[in-house]
Write a protein that holds these residues in place. Structure first.
Motif, mmCIF file in Angstrom:
data_model
loop_
_atom_site.group_PDB
_atom_site.id
_atom_site.type_symbol
_atom_site.label_atom_id
_atom_site.label_comp_id
_atom_site.label_asym_id
_atom_site.label_seq_id
_atom_site.Cartn_x
_atom_site.Cartn_y
_atom_site.Cartn_z
ATOM 1 N N ARG A 85 45.012 41.147 54.669
ATOM 2 C CA ARG A 85 44.003 41.798 53.831
ATOM 3 C C ARG A 85 42.925 40.811 53.408
ATOM 4 O O ARG A 85 41.730 41.138 53.389
ATOM 5 N N ALA A 86 43.369 39.593 53.053
ATOM 6 C CA ALA A 86 42.395 38.581 52.642
ATOM 7 C C ALA A 86 41.457 38.216 53.780
ATOM 8 O O ALA A 86 40.318 37.788 53.547
ATOM 9 N N ASN A 87 41.918 38.408 55.013
ATOM 10 C CA ASN A 87 41.082 38.119 56.179
ATOM 11 C C ASN A 87 40.216 39.304 56.582
ATOM 12 O O ASN A 87 39.500 39.235 57.585
ATOM 13 N N GLY A 88 40.308 40.391 55.827
ATOM 14 C CA GLY A 88 39.456 41.542 56.084
ATOM 15 C C GLY A 88 39.973 42.505 57.129
ATOM 16 O O GLY A 88 39.231 43.383 57.590
ATOM 17 N N GLU A 89 41.240 42.384 57.494
ATOM 18 C CA GLU A 89 41.791 43.297 58.498
ATOM 19 C C GLU A 89 41.969 44.697 57.917
ATOM 20 O O GLU A 89 42.231 44.873 56.727
ATOM 21 N N SER A 90 41.838 45.705 58.775
ATOM 22 C CA SER A 90 42.005 47.092 58.363
ATOM 23 C C SER A 90 43.453 47.365 57.981
ATOM 24 O O SER A 90 44.386 46.825 58.593
ATOM 25 N N GLU A 91 43.654 48.232 56.983
ATOM 26 C CA GLU A 91 45.017 48.574 56.573
ATOM 27 C C GLU A 91 45.798 49.230 57.708
ATOM 28 O O GLU A 91 47.026 49.163 57.747
ATOM 29 N N THR A 130 49.477 55.046 47.701
ATOM 30 C CA THR A 130 49.339 55.419 49.108
ATOM 31 C C THR A 130 50.509 54.945 49.956
ATOM 32 O O THR A 130 51.014 55.676 50.819
ATOM 33 N N ILE A 131 50.963 53.719 49.686
ATOM 34 C CA ILE A 131 51.944 53.082 50.566
ATOM 35 C C ILE A 131 53.282 52.854 49.876
ATOM 36 O O ILE A 131 54.344 53.046 50.459
ATOM 37 N N GLY A 132 53.239 52.422 48.598
ATOM 38 C CA GLY A 132 54.470 52.177 47.862
ATOM 39 C C GLY A 132 54.583 50.740 47.386
ATOM 40 O O GLY A 132 53.622 49.974 47.439
ATOM 41 N N PRO A 133 55.778 50.339 46.935
ATOM 42 C CA PRO A 133 55.987 48.979 46.427
ATOM 43 C C PRO A 133 56.229 47.980 47.547
ATOM 44 O O PRO A 133 56.360 48.349 48.720
#
Length: 468
Positions: free
Chosen positions: A65-71, A309-312
């Protein structure tokens, strides 16, 4: 010279001698991890690095995520190879992060690959590792044998079936595998829907009605007995801070009944109920000779949108900054007053509190060598610097020689080189002390301590049945 070489992280002659003569050949006792017991029972054979690296590793997800990748290529529905390629795109940006070390240790130790992972090498590494992963030596059982893992302690909810552990116990593998009792939902009375579903599952697992506090406690006790019968000698708990406002039994029953009727407990009531349950469980553990693990301090689920959306457990947890000393002392002392404080391992999520935790254990020692443990650098602090901080705080205020050492705390079967990472860090630190005259330049004296920290201290402390 390749990045991962024989003297990786070993900066002086004493460190190199300590590691190669005393640490490198010690077996592994991984007494806290999140590995799925079903994958051990079924001897899972992974098809590719995407499966084994990215299915549940929130450390990697956080970096991606820090690298900007899509979820979609992190936790979403993208193809497994797309996810791997996104990770390979991220790896060169993790310089200075332990993920860079772990990634290349794993490529070297499991596959003999010394190339650095990045976009230019990703395809070749994918092909080579996918072919190698077909080998039985890289099945789950093969990995456990290859890394001389004598014992694994998984993390299990009291309502979980122990059938997979029963199946593992019948396997012809050297590694002993035991469940760890993790009852964190037992005080979720502030979320009655969650709590009631869990209480009903506890009733089914224990075959004891849980519609009263008495029955609820009996259900927990029954599951402790069940875990103990299959070889468990460990519990595990995680909370932001210890619960220390202890209610009467009548008050605890009132809070329990309120939740069972579907009405949410207040935050204060939830803390009181948690204190009541933890006191009850602590006494059970002491009577059984168990060790109680307390993972304290994380601030969880900070990103509401991703949580909903995704959870813990998706990489949206951080270090909390609550006051720790007074509630921790109060909880431990409550059990100690009744001579019912079990062996306890404290894991600290906030390095600012290292000396608080390291000195707290000294207040309650006695009777058993290292009865109270300041656990290894945890979560955001399980990299080289965080490990050194923990080791130094313990050495400065207690007995490093009684420390029970490292664990992976991992969800991946490729994570066993984290023990190597810790051992190199430990040897480098002690080697520096020897080189500067901080401790005697005595290889046998220091080396025997290193050897005990790598394996034997944990084996003695936990009193598990271990493979020879």
């Amino acid at each position: 010279m390749s990045f991962i070489h024989d003297d990786f992280l070993l900066s002086n002659d004493s460190a190199r001698q300590l590691y190669h003569e005393y640490a490198v050949n010690e077996p592994i006792l991984d007494y806290h991890n999140h590995l799925p017991p079903g994958e051990i029972a079924n001897n899972r054979q992974f098809a590719n690095l995407g499966e084994v690296w990215l299915e549940s590793d929130h450390y990697k997800w956080r970096a991606m995520r820090a690298n900007g990748e899509s979820e979609s290529v992190i936790t979403g529905d993208a193809d497994v190879k797309e996810k791997y390629l996104a990770w390979a795109q991220t790896v060169p940006h993790t310089l200075g992060n332990p993920l860079y070390h772990w990634t290349h240790l794993e490529l070297t130790r499991y596959f003999g690959i010394t190339d650095l992972l990045g976009p230019d090498t990703a395809e070749a590494i994918w092909e080579e590792t996918s072919e190698r992963l077909k080998d039985p030596s890289l099945s789950v059982h093969g990995i456990l044998n290859q890394f001389d893992v004598r014992c694994l302690c998984t993390t299990d909810d009291p309502t979980d079936s122990l059938a997979q552990h029963e199946a593992i116990a019948k396997l012809d593998i050297r590694t002993m595998v035991y469940p760890t009792f993790r009852p964190d939902k037992a005080w979720s009375v502030d979320e009655p829907e969650t709590f009631n579903l869990w209480a009903d599952k506890l009733a089914a697992a224990s075959n004891i009605a849980t519609d009263s506090l008495v029955g609820f406690l009996e259900g927990l006790e029954k599951r402790v007995e069940d875990f103990h019968a299959i070889g468990s000698r460990l519990s595990d708990h995680s909370f932001p801070y210890c619960f220390d406002n202890f209610p009467s039994t009548n008050e605890a029953a009132r809070i329990f009944d309120k939740a069972r009727l579907g009405r949410a407990a207040t935050l204060e009531e939830q803390r009181e109920f948690g204190a009541y349950i933890m006191e009850h469980l602590g006494k059970l553990y002491a009577a059984k000779g168990w060790a109680m693990q307390l993972h304290i301090g994380p601030q969880r689920n900070n990103n509401t949108r991703l949580f909903e959306t995704i959870g813990p457990d998706i990489g949206c947890d951080s270090i909390g900054d609550w006051p720790q000393s007074a509630p921790l002392a109060s909880f431990l002392d409550r059990l100690e007053q009744d001579s019912a404080l079990p062996k306890t391992i404290l894991y600290n999520n906030n390095p600012m509190d290292n000396f608080t935790f390291a000195t707290m254990i000294g207040n309650f020692q006695g009777g058993i060598p290292g009865k109270m443990q300041f656990g290894s650098g945890w979560w955001h602090a399980d990299q080289q610097e965080g490990m050194e901080w923990q080791l130094k705080a313990l050495a400065n205020t207690g007995l490093l020689s009684r420390f029970i050492g490292m664990l992976t705390d991992s969800r991946s079967f490729l994570s066993f080189p984290r023990h190597e990472y810790f051992r190199r860090t430990l040897c480098n630190l002690i080697g520096e002390w020897m080189q500067t005259g901080f401790i005697p330049d005595d290889q046998e004296l220091a080396g025997n301590m290193v050897r005990r920290i790598c394996y034997q201290n944990a084996a003695d402390y936990l009193e598990l049945v271990l493979a020879e």
